[in-house]
Scaffold this motif. Structure first.
Motif, PDB file in Angstrom:
ATOM      1  N   LEU A 128      -4.795  -8.943  -2.086  1.00 47.72           N
ATOM      2  CA  LEU A 128      -5.671  -8.821  -3.250  1.00 47.72           C
ATOM      3  C   LEU A 128      -6.079 -10.226  -3.671  1.00 47.72           C
ATOM      4  O   LEU A 128      -5.232 -11.054  -4.005  1.00 47.72           O
ATOM      5  CB  LEU A 128      -4.902  -8.122  -4.380  1.00 47.72           C
ATOM      6  CG  LEU A 128      -5.695  -7.532  -5.530  1.00 47.72           C
ATOM      7  CD1 LEU A 128      -6.735  -6.516  -5.061  1.00 47.72           C
ATOM      8  CD2 LEU A 128      -4.747  -6.870  -6.529  1.00 47.72           C
ATOM      9  N   LYS A 153     -10.201  -4.890  -5.462  1.00 46.11           N
ATOM     10  CA  LYS A 153     -10.013  -4.244  -4.163  1.00 46.11           C
ATOM     11  C   LYS A 153      -9.352  -5.183  -3.164  1.00 46.11           C
ATOM     12  O   LYS A 153      -9.690  -6.373  -3.104  1.00 46.11           O
ATOM     13  CB  LYS A 153     -11.366  -3.773  -3.612  1.00 46.11           C
ATOM     14  CG  LYS A 153     -11.979  -2.683  -4.474  1.00 46.11           C
ATOM     15  CD  LYS A 153     -13.235  -2.133  -3.876  1.00 46.11           C
ATOM     16  CE  LYS A 153     -13.733  -0.950  -4.695  1.00 46.11           C
ATOM     17  NZ  LYS A 153     -14.935  -0.347  -4.112  1.00 46.11           N
ATOM     18  N   THR A 154      -8.449  -4.622  -2.361  1.00 49.31           N
ATOM     19  CA  THR A 154      -7.774  -5.410  -1.319  1.00 49.31           C
ATOM     20  C   THR A 154      -8.728  -5.653  -0.146  1.00 49.31           C
ATOM     21  O   THR A 154      -9.784  -5.005  -0.039  1.00 49.31           O
ATOM     22  CB  THR A 154      -6.545  -4.657  -0.782  1.00 49.31           C
ATOM     23  OG1 THR A 154      -6.999  -3.441  -0.184  1.00 49.31           O
ATOM     24  CG2 THR A 154      -5.542  -4.355  -1.881  1.00 49.31           C
ATOM     25  N   LEU A 211       0.856  -1.193   0.000  1.00 51.82           N
ATOM     26  CA  LEU A 211       0.000   0.000   0.000  1.00 51.82           C
ATOM     27  C   LEU A 211       0.892   1.243   0.000  1.00 51.82           C
ATOM     28  O   LEU A 211       1.471   1.615   1.026  1.00 51.82           O
ATOM     29  CB  LEU A 211      -0.936  -0.014   1.212  1.00 51.82           C
ATOM     30  CG  LEU A 211      -1.865  -1.237   1.301  1.00 51.82           C
ATOM     31  CD1 LEU A 211      -2.729  -1.169   2.539  1.00 51.82           C
ATOM     32  CD2 LEU A 211      -2.731  -1.365   0.047  1.00 51.82           C
ATOM     33  N   TYR A 240       1.209  -3.856   3.815  1.00 53.71           N
ATOM     34  CA  TYR A 240       0.664  -4.651   2.726  1.00 53.71           C
ATOM     35  C   TYR A 240      -0.809  -4.923   2.999  1.00 53.71           C
ATOM     36  O   TYR A 240      -1.263  -4.865   4.145  1.00 53.71           O
ATOM     37  CB  TYR A 240       1.357  -6.021   2.649  1.00 53.71           C
ATOM     38  CG  TYR A 240       2.828  -6.003   2.309  1.00 53.71           C
ATOM     39  CD1 TYR A 240       3.246  -5.968   0.981  1.00 53.71           C
ATOM     40  CD2 TYR A 240       3.796  -6.065   3.311  1.00 53.71           C
ATOM     41  CE1 TYR A 240       4.595  -5.990   0.656  1.00 53.71           C
ATOM     42  CE2 TYR A 240       5.149  -6.083   2.988  1.00 53.71           C
ATOM     43  CZ  TYR A 240       5.542  -6.043   1.663  1.00 53.71           C
ATOM     44  OH  TYR A 240       6.877  -6.068   1.346  1.00 53.71           O
ATOM     45  N   ILE A 288     -12.806  -0.885   4.447  1.00 54.80           N
ATOM     46  CA  ILE A 288     -13.200   0.536   4.441  1.00 54.80           C
ATOM     47  C   ILE A 288     -14.593   0.685   3.832  1.00 54.80           C
ATOM     48  O   ILE A 288     -15.479   1.323   4.405  1.00 54.80           O
ATOM     49  CB  ILE A 288     -12.179   1.400   3.660  1.00 54.80           C
ATOM     50  CG1 ILE A 288     -10.814   1.389   4.342  1.00 54.80           C
ATOM     51  CG2 ILE A 288     -12.683   2.849   3.551  1.00 54.80           C
ATOM     52  CD1 ILE A 288      -9.718   2.133   3.557  1.00 54.80           C
ATOM     53  N   ASP A 289     -14.769   0.092   2.659  1.00 51.58           N
ATOM     54  CA  ASP A 289     -16.061   0.220   1.956  1.00 51.58           C
ATOM     55  C   ASP A 289     -17.228  -0.263   2.812  1.00 51.58           C
ATOM     56  O   ASP A 289     -18.291   0.353   2.859  1.00 51.58           O
ATOM     57  CB  ASP A 289     -16.041  -0.607   0.658  1.00 51.58           C
ATOM     58  CG  ASP A 289     -15.220   0.061  -0.434  1.00 51.58           C
ATOM     59  OD1 ASP A 289     -14.867   1.239  -0.267  1.00 51.58           O
ATOM     60  OD2 ASP A 289     -14.935  -0.613  -1.445  1.00 51.58           O
ATOM     61  N   PHE A 312      -8.256  -4.698   2.843  1.00 53.75           N
ATOM     62  CA  PHE A 312      -8.324  -3.452   3.606  1.00 53.75           C
ATOM     63  C   PHE A 312      -9.319  -2.480   2.970  1.00 53.75           C
ATOM     64  O   PHE A 312     -10.111  -1.830   3.665  1.00 53.75           O
ATOM     65  CB  PHE A 312      -6.924  -2.823   3.698  1.00 53.75           C
ATOM     66  CG  PHE A 312      -6.901  -1.502   4.421  1.00 53.75           C
ATOM     67  CD1 PHE A 312      -7.439  -1.374   5.702  1.00 53.75           C
ATOM     68  CD2 PHE A 312      -6.325  -0.378   3.835  1.00 53.75           C
ATOM     69  CE1 PHE A 312      -7.416  -0.152   6.377  1.00 53.75           C
ATOM     70  CE2 PHE A 312      -6.296   0.842   4.506  1.00 53.75           C
ATOM     71  CZ  PHE A 312      -6.841   0.954   5.766  1.00 53.75           C
ATOM     72  N   GLU A 313      -9.294  -2.419   1.630  1.00 51.99           N
ATOM     73  CA  GLU A 313     -10.227  -1.523   0.934  1.00 51.99           C
ATOM     74  C   GLU A 313     -11.672  -2.001   1.125  1.00 51.99           C
ATOM     75  O   GLU A 313     -12.596  -1.196   1.308  1.00 51.99           O
ATOM     76  CB  GLU A 313      -9.870  -1.492  -0.552  1.00 51.99           C
ATOM     77  CG  GLU A 313     -10.533  -0.367  -1.313  1.00 51.99           C
ATOM     78  CD  GLU A 313      -9.930  -0.216  -2.702  1.00 51.99           C
ATOM     79  OE1 GLU A 313      -9.013  -0.994  -3.052  1.00 51.99           O
ATOM     80  OE2 GLU A 313     -10.389   0.664  -3.432  1.00 51.99           O
ATOM     81  N   SER A 361      -6.725   5.135   9.620  1.00 56.31           N
ATOM     82  CA  SER A 361      -5.925   5.453   8.427  1.00 56.31           C
ATOM     83  C   SER A 361      -4.764   6.379   8.780  1.00 56.31           C
ATOM     84  O   SER A 361      -3.636   6.178   8.319  1.00 56.31           O
ATOM     85  CB  SER A 361      -6.799   6.112   7.348  1.00 56.31           C
ATOM     86  OG  SER A 361      -7.865   5.269   7.002  1.00 56.31           O
TER      87      SER A 361
END
Lengths: 148, 160
Positions: free
Chosen positions: B22, B28-29, B8, B19, B35-36, B31-32, B50
């Motif tokens: 994926l 999107k990972t 990242l 890291y 977040i979403d 982690f992403e 963050s």
């Protein structure tokens, strides 16, 4: 040898942009302070010293120390004072006994002001009343300076 | 399920590399996706996390104290990051010393232990499997650390 590919996350960029430099600095400073305390514990007692710090401070358990070391805590100066005394490290920078140079300059200028507005009129007033002892009210003395 | 570690770039720096994972055929990972999934309910917590992650990568490193440990099996380095200890949101990670962190998923922890929550259990069990595989490859030297210990080198693709 192969390294990982780099990856960019758009929504993370947005979130990071929302954090002001002041907020980010505060986060970092909370973490730095916690790191300094953790290092102090390690230096004094080695690993596993959290319980010993708790004991030295009279705390019931070490959960509060764990919270301090999480880097999220907003310390009070009293707590920092107690911790630094136990660990023998400096967490509060209070070693300057003399005021900073700029402050000294201000104090010196204030002395000059005092001489002009208080001492000089008092001397004048004594002349005006001869050798008679007279207690001149301060506000009148200051007022005299404007009259002269 | 095939997956690979990705670095990242927005969080990594001179103090630590962060890291995430994926999954195959995903954009999107983990982690992403974390977040979403939680941004609407926990925006301030995710924002704080963050910022802390950026501080870890660029300023203070991944020190032990920042994480809640003993989340996985003994020696697998699985841990959790939170914005504040009294808050509910947990981001599960694998921490390798103070220089490498692999970010997984997570969620709000409203139970005493993550095993009591099915969503958290899924997230954590998956991460534990990754930690086990990664640990084995480190032991077998299929994956090594760079000389500054800031990054992994080697085969970073897995089938979990």
């Amino acid at each position: 040898m192969k390294k990982a590919d780099t990856h960019h996350i758009d929504i993370l960029g947005e979130l990071l942009e929302e954090i002001t430099p002041k907020e980010q600095k505060r986060m970092e400073n909370r973490m730095r302070l916690a790191a300094k305390i953790a290092d102090g514990i390690e230096a004094k007692w080695g690993s596993g010293g959290k319980g010993k710090l708790a004991e030295a401070l009279g705390l019931k358990g070490q959960s509060l120390v764990t919270k301090w070391l999480s880097g999220t805590n907003n310390f009070t100066s009293d707590v920092l004072s107690d911790i630094q005394d136990v660990l023998g490290i400096k967490l509060l920078a209070l070693e300057d006994k003399q005021p900073a140079k700029e402050q000294r300059d201000v104090y010196e200028k204030k002395d000059v002001v005092v001489n002009i507005f208080v001492k000089a009129p008092t001397a004048l007033s004594m002349e005006a009343f001869g050798s008679q002892a007279y207690t001149f009210p301060l506000k009148h003395a200051v007022g005299q300076s404007y009259l002269n | 399920m095939k997956c690979k570690l990705v670095k990242l770039e927005q969080l990594s720096g001179n103090e630590a590399t962060l890291y995430s994972v994926l999954l195959e055929n995903e954009q999107k990972t983990l982690f992403e996706r974390f977040i979403d999934k939680h941004i609407n309910s926990f925006r301030s917590e995710i924002r704080e996390i963050s910022g802390r992650l950026r501080a870890i990568g660029t300023e203070v490193g991944a020190r032990e104290g920042w994480f809640k440990h003993n989340e996985g099996a003994y020696g697998d380095f699985c841990c959790a990051l939170y914005d504040k200890p009294n808050k509910k949101l947990r981001l599960y990670c694998i921490r390798y010393g103070s220089q490498i962190v692999v970010l997984g998923g997570g969620g709000p922890k409203n139970v005493r232990a993550w095993q009591d929550d099915p969503d958290l259990t899924t997230e954590m069990e998956w991460l534990k499997e990754l930690a086990k595989e990664l640990g084995q490859r480190l032991e077998d030297r299929e994956i090594t650390y760079t000389r500054d210990f800031l990054e992994f080198e080697g085969d970073l693709e897995f089938d979990i």
